[in-house]
Scaffold this active site. Structure first.
Site, mmCIF file in Angstrom:
data_model
loop_
_atom_site.group_PDB
_atom_site.id
_atom_site.type_symbol
_atom_site.label_atom_id
_atom_site.label_comp_id
_atom_site.label_asym_id
_atom_site.label_seq_id
_atom_site.Cartn_x
_atom_site.Cartn_y
_atom_site.Cartn_z
ATOM 1 N N TYR A 93 0.586 -6.205 12.928
ATOM 2 C CA TYR A 93 -0.496 -5.450 12.280
ATOM 3 C C TYR A 93 -1.461 -4.907 13.323
ATOM 4 O O TYR A 93 -1.851 -5.606 14.264
ATOM 5 C CB TYR A 93 -1.235 -6.333 11.285
ATOM 6 C CG TYR A 93 -2.160 -5.556 10.387
ATOM 7 C CD1 TYR A 93 -1.683 -4.492 9.631
ATOM 8 C CD2 TYR A 93 -3.511 -5.879 10.300
ATOM 9 C CE1 TYR A 93 -2.535 -3.768 8.806
ATOM 10 C CE2 TYR A 93 -4.364 -5.171 9.465
ATOM 11 C CZ TYR A 93 -3.855 -4.106 8.729
ATOM 12 O OH TYR A 93 -4.692 -3.391 7.918
ATOM 13 N N GLU B 61 -9.758 -4.986 4.142
ATOM 14 C CA GLU B 61 -9.396 -3.857 3.288
ATOM 15 C C GLU B 61 -8.175 -4.193 2.435
ATOM 16 O O GLU B 61 -8.110 -3.830 1.262
ATOM 17 C CB GLU B 61 -9.116 -2.614 4.141
ATOM 18 C CG GLU B 61 -10.353 -1.973 4.732
ATOM 19 C CD GLU B 61 -11.295 -1.432 3.675
ATOM 20 O OE1 GLU B 61 -10.837 -0.705 2.766
ATOM 21 O OE2 GLU B 61 -12.500 -1.746 3.735
ATOM 22 N N ARG C 110 -4.616 -3.502 13.033
ATOM 23 C CA ARG C 110 -6.071 -3.590 12.908
ATOM 24 C C ARG C 110 -6.472 -5.044 13.113
ATOM 25 O O ARG C 110 -6.403 -5.854 12.192
ATOM 26 C CB ARG C 110 -6.547 -3.073 11.552
ATOM 27 C CG ARG C 110 -6.360 -1.573 11.387
ATOM 28 C CD ARG C 110 -7.011 -1.033 10.131
ATOM 29 N NE ARG C 110 -6.798 0.402 10.010
ATOM 30 C CZ ARG C 110 -5.771 0.970 9.384
ATOM 31 N NH1 ARG C 110 -4.859 0.190 8.807
ATOM 32 N NH2 ARG C 110 -5.644 2.279 9.325
ATOM 33 N N ASP D 242 -5.982 -7.982 6.075
ATOM 34 C CA ASP D 242 -7.352 -7.862 6.554
ATOM 35 C C ASP D 242 -8.275 -7.668 5.356
ATOM 36 O O ASP D 242 -7.840 -7.742 4.204
ATOM 37 C CB ASP D 242 -7.491 -6.715 7.557
ATOM 38 C CG ASP D 242 -7.137 -5.355 6.964
ATOM 39 O OD1 ASP D 242 -6.778 -5.290 5.769
ATOM 40 O OD2 ASP D 242 -7.207 -4.347 7.689
ATOM 41 N N HIS E 218 -6.777 -11.697 13.726
ATOM 42 C CA HIS E 218 -5.336 -11.847 13.585
ATOM 43 C C HIS E 218 -4.712 -11.906 14.963
ATOM 44 O O HIS E 218 -5.391 -11.822 15.981
ATOM 45 C CB HIS E 218 -4.765 -10.676 12.782
ATOM 46 C CG HIS E 218 -5.429 -10.487 11.454
ATOM 47 N ND1 HIS E 218 -5.283 -11.372 10.426
ATOM 48 C CD2 HIS E 218 -6.268 -9.518 11.006
ATOM 49 C CE1 HIS E 218 -5.998 -10.958 9.390
ATOM 50 N NE2 HIS E 218 -6.604 -9.836 9.723
ATOM 51 N N GLU F 70 0.804 -1.229 0.000
ATOM 52 C CA GLU F 70 0.000 0.000 0.000
ATOM 53 C C GLU F 70 0.835 1.277 0.000
ATOM 54 O O GLU F 70 0.524 2.232 -0.708
ATOM 55 C CB GLU F 70 -0.932 0.051 1.232
ATOM 56 C CG GLU F 70 -2.008 -0.992 1.243
ATOM 57 C CD GLU F 70 -1.590 -2.221 2.031
ATOM 58 O OE1 GLU F 70 -2.471 -2.918 2.496
ATOM 59 O OE2 GLU F 70 -0.368 -2.477 2.164
ATOM 60 N N ASP G 148 -2.167 -5.387 3.132
ATOM 61 C CA ASP G 148 -2.405 -5.725 4.538
ATOM 62 C C ASP G 148 -3.251 -6.980 4.709
ATOM 63 O O ASP G 148 -4.108 -7.285 3.864
ATOM 64 C CB ASP G 148 -3.090 -4.548 5.249
ATOM 65 C CG ASP G 148 -2.143 -3.381 5.473
ATOM 66 O OD1 ASP G 148 -0.920 -3.589 5.426
ATOM 67 O OD2 ASP G 148 -2.625 -2.256 5.698
#
Length: 907
Positions: free
Chosen positions: A296, A84, A298, A82, A343, A7, A80
């Site tokens: 990570y 998103e 989130r 997740d 996670h 990203e 990432d």
């Protein structure tokens, strides 16, 4: 070489360092595609087909990836881990396929890693997979739902509730939580109660504090001592009796550490300990993650990888010794419902390195890392061992009993490293108590509570006179004190407690908490005062409207159930199109039902809904909606063009009574000192002169509003003048403005003095309302009334001439943008901003311009450019080489003008 896409450029830089020259690592700069912000982007008539477009700023990033793929047939999507991140990978794959950058021979794979470390990245490269379409479907469902709510409900608000900005699927529910808490606070009726405590002395001369628990042989409840008279009797009962220790009970206890952080608990603890907002916390955590320092950020999981657990145990043993290490590792059960989106916890990637060892330069990141490291280490440490002691003291007749509680830490265990913060201000169980035995007599410690009494009573003189006041009662010995208390309303939400409440209700998910809380503030629905969230008028009105006309869609259970359905989609247990069809069928019908609503009808309905809050019953039983100014009109809620709300009289404009939106009595807190109906200052030239308060501040007015004179002369009261102290003379001076000084000696054009929106100023123009001319600021309001021609000419002459401003020196030079051009931090009128070419982006409050880096600036610039559609100016094209003049042909001569005209005429 394979092309790896992540990203952010910061993440790309770190990963490139681990992978080496065998890979090309590029950044997508977040999402590359989104739904166009227009009606029809989600086609409800054709099975919810979604139209995607690449944002202008992302085109160059997609092109860069496509160009890199031209030389290699391997694409690795490493966004990432997740939902998103999965969506970004899917969008990239779709966009590149559409561009034909991905061919049949192109090998596309997806890799995920929970931490940006060399071992995690290289291990992920060994275990590629395909894009998880179930997570993508969950993303598509959420994005479609948010779009359908926003693009269908917001226009209803605009039409039916002037000043409302927009509504959101989860944001509106979050706003409702805050508004309902505020209404609880305003409706709260405090209840009086008293408590009694005594300071007692042991036979060994030690003292301890005990509270009264039994009176008259009956156990006291909280509200049993409801008056000062009852409290005084209780003080006398304790003071007049001999007291002895009836029992001593010491119980061993343990206290276990809190689990490691997940997203919500990290945001809550950062708010409690540092006052960080959710956005500030996640921004700092993002930087730590991209630097490879934490996992990570989130996540809704609290479990820890086995190797991380062993690493934490090794660090505990090395730093604190075997005593602080439990016999076996602590295991924390993951509370996340959806395992695919759960996670590992948020933890350091290297347990052996604390904040001091890393020497993190950024203050927010350093404090956040230190907290994450301590919480993670503490979560694997031994429990704290405590001793909880209770001493009961009573009279021989058992009519009076007092209790003292204390707590002693025998072994600190995990408390040596970290203790979790709390949202409430409740008292601890107390400190260590003195050693006493059953049967020991205790006596009042004379004057031990004198200072506490004086503080509670608020007057030492009153204490000496009567030894009691309205707020406290002290025994003659000064050892027994009764204090008055009132029950307190529930506290306003902080960002931390709001996130906690959303989590309890099942609303929102880790990746959305920060954006939800930020959005309702950005829309002007909620304001942050200190650390507390307070709803604005707009927020109250929007909530009242939605609760009345769309109650189902701002319901806590409905929103939580919808979140649960979306979790089922990501787990592969439900079809996302089925969720969309079910939602849209009922929601579209609810939208249609509001089509015929009139604004007056909506406002009257809101008046009715909020009537208990806005117009509570009066003690004398009179009509609470009767105007107190004219005695004839009825009070009702009204909205202003700015979107604010207020209470006004139905007899407007004859009666100009107003008060702030909310229950009666709020007007007493107005800082202007001007009553709602205005303040008569006196009479000048036969006109009444008033001071009023308006939407844009206090002002003075000549005369009354009538049918013939709907806009009488008015002038704002300067900010430097206390509005409650403005007298008739000052008001008349203000109403005399603008003041004509005279014609300029050079050109004869009039010079005026006036007070405007930005303060006192001069104007050199034919009239004060002329849009052209020259304006020059004055330093002081008084100059408006006293400045003469010579001084006015001097002020106008000293004003800098318009022209191209001198180049501004950057506060900090950050370096070269990947697309070319310098990136600098600049000083602006409204604060520091980062500049690249024609893109200017205001710095978030949590970023220090002095320590800002290029890696921090690039995503901020990318986000700003995406919003404005700004493009970097293309390099100037090279001029084509001059062509040699062609050889003249001995052809027929050009026609002259005369011959042309004659030919034309002949035709």
């Amino acid at each position: 070489m394979p092309v790896v896409v992540v990203e952010s450029p910061a993440k790309a830089k770190t990963i490139n360092k681990y992978l080496g020259d065998d890979y090309t690592v590029l950044a997508s700069y977040g999402h590359v595609r989104d739904l166009p912000p227009k009606d029809g982007s989600v086609d409800t008539d054709h099975d919810f087909d979604m139209i995607w477009e690449i944002s202008p700023d992302s085109r160059k990033h997609v092109k860069a990836i496509a160009d890199a793929l031209a030389g290699d047939d391997a694409l690795i999507l490493a966004t990432d881990p997740d939902r998103e991140g999965e969506a970004i990978s899917w969008h990239l794959q779709e966009a590149l396929t559409k561009r034909k950058a991905i061919k049949k021979s192109t090998e596309v794979s997806r890799v995920v890693f929970n931490a940006i470390t060399k071992s995690a990245v290289t291990e992920a490269m060994k275990n590629p997979r395909q894009v998880d379409l179930e997570l993508v479907h969950a993303y598509l469902a959420r994005r479609a739902l948010d779009y359908l709510v926003g693009f269908n409900l917001s226009p209803v608000l605009w039409r039916k509730l002037p000043g409302a900005k927009s509504a959101g699927r989860v944001q509106s529910v979050c706003l409702r939580i805050i508004v309902e808490r505020e209404m609880e606070i305003e409706a709260f009726k405090p209840r009086e109660y008293w408590s009694v405590r005594a300071v007692l002395e042991t036979p060994r001369g030690q003292t301890f504090t005990a509270r009264l628990t039994v009176l008259g042989g009956r156990k006291l409840d909280k509200f049993d001592l409801a008056t000062a008279e009852a409290a005084e009797l209780a003080v006398q009962a304790v003071s007049s009796r001999a007291l002895a220790v009836r029992s001593v009970e010491a119980k061993p206890g343990t206290r276990n550490p809190a689990p490691p952080f997940m997203t919500s608990t990290l945001q809550q603890e950062a708010s409690r300990k540092f006052g960080f907002g959710a956005r500030q916390t996640m921004s700092a955590a993002q930087r730590l993650y991209e630097a490879g320092l934490i996992t990570y950020m989130r996540t809704d999981g609290i479990d820890m990888a086995p190797e991380a657990v062993m690493s934490a145990r090794d660090a505990i043993k090395d730093r604190y010794g075997d005593n602080y290490l439990p016999g076996s590792p602590r295991m924390y059960k993951n509370k996340a419902k959806n395992a695919q989106e759960a996670h590992e916890c948020i933890r350091p990637t290297d347990m052996g390195r604390d904040a001091a060892a890393l020497r993190i330069s950024d203050g927010d990141q350093r404090r956040l890392y230190d907290m994450i490291w301590k919480r993670t280490i503490a979560s694997q440490m031994a429990a704290a061992r405590l001793e909880r002691t209770t001493i009961d003291v009573g009279s021989p007749d058992e009519q009076v009993m007092l209790r003292a509680t204390g707590q002693v830490v025998l072994f600190d265990g995990f408390l040596k490293v970290y203790e979790e913060g709390r949202d409430d201000d409740g008292d601890d169980e107390g400190a260590r108590l003195p050693q006493v035995a059953e049967g020991d007599t205790v006596s009042p410690a004379r004057d031990a509570l004198q200072a506490d009494y004086e503080k509670a009573a608020g007057s030492a003189d009153a204490v000496v006179e009567t030894r009691k006041s309205a707020a406290a009662i002290l025994s003659d010995s000064g050892a027994v004190l009764a204090q008055q208390h009132f029950t307190q309303p529930p506290p306003r939400y902080t960002e931390a407690s709001l996130v906690k409440r959303m989590e309890e209700l099942g609303i929102g998910r880790p990746s959305t908490y920060a954006s939800i809380v930020t959005t309702i503030q950005d829309r002007g629905y909620v304001v942050k005062d200190g650390n507390r969230l307070i709803p604005e008028d707009k927020g109250r009105l929007v909530t009242a409207f939605l609760v009345n006309y769309f109650r189902k869609y701002v319901g806590y259970d409905f929103t939580a159930d919808l979140e649960s359905q979306l979790d089922d989609v990501s787990a592969g247990e439900r079809d996302y199109k089925e969720v969309l069809h079910q939602f849209w069928r009922d929601f579209s019908a609810a939208i249609e039902e509001t089509a015929e609503l009139r604004i007056t009808e909506v406002l009257e309905k809101i008046n009715e809904v909020l009537e208990p809050h806005l117009f509570p019953p009066k003690p004398d039983g009179s009509d609470p909606r009767l105007c107190p100014n004219c005695g004839a009109g009825r009070l009702s809620m009204r909205t202003a063009r700015s979107g604010g709300a207020f209470i006004g009289c139905s007899n407007y404009p004859e009666c100009r009574y107003t008060r702030p939106f909310g229950p009666p009595g709020m007007e007493d807190t107005d800082a202007s000192g001007i009553p709602p109906e205005g303040k008569l200052l006196g009479v000048d030239a036969g006109d009444n002169i008033y001071a009023h308060k308006g939407r844009f501040g206090p002002y003075v007015q000549r005369g009354e509003v009538t049918e013939e004179n709907k806009k009488p002369p008015r002038q704002s009261i300067p900010k430097d003048w206390p509005a409650d102290q403005v007298d008739l003379e000052q008001a008349v001076k203000l109403l005399s403005l603008p003041r004509e000084i005279g014609p300029h000696p050079e050109d004869g054009v009039t010079i005026w003095a006036n007070i405007g929106r930005y303060g006192p100023y001069l104007k050199h123009a034919e009239s004060i309302s002329h849009k052209g001319g020259t304006n020059a600021n004055l330093e002081d309001v008084d100059e408006v009334f006293t400045i003469g021609m010579n001084r006015a000419v001097e002020v106008l002459a000293s004003k800098p001439k318009r022209g191209k401003p001198a180049p501004t020196t950057p506060l900090k030079e950050l370096g070269e943008h990947p697309d070319g051009g310098a990136v600098n931090v600049m000083k602006g009128r409204y604060g520091p901003y980062v500049k690249w070419d024609k893109v200017n982006a205001t710095l978030p409050k949590d970023i220090d311009p002095e320590t800002m880096t290029l890696e921090q600036a690039l995503p901020i610039l990318a986000e700003r450019a995406a919003k404005t559609g700004a493009k970097k100016k293309a390099a100037p094209k090279k001029k084509p080489a001059a062509k040699k003049p062609a050889a003249k042909k001995p052809a027929a001569k050009k026609k002259t003008a005369a011959s042309k005209s004659s030919s034309k005429a002949a035709e």
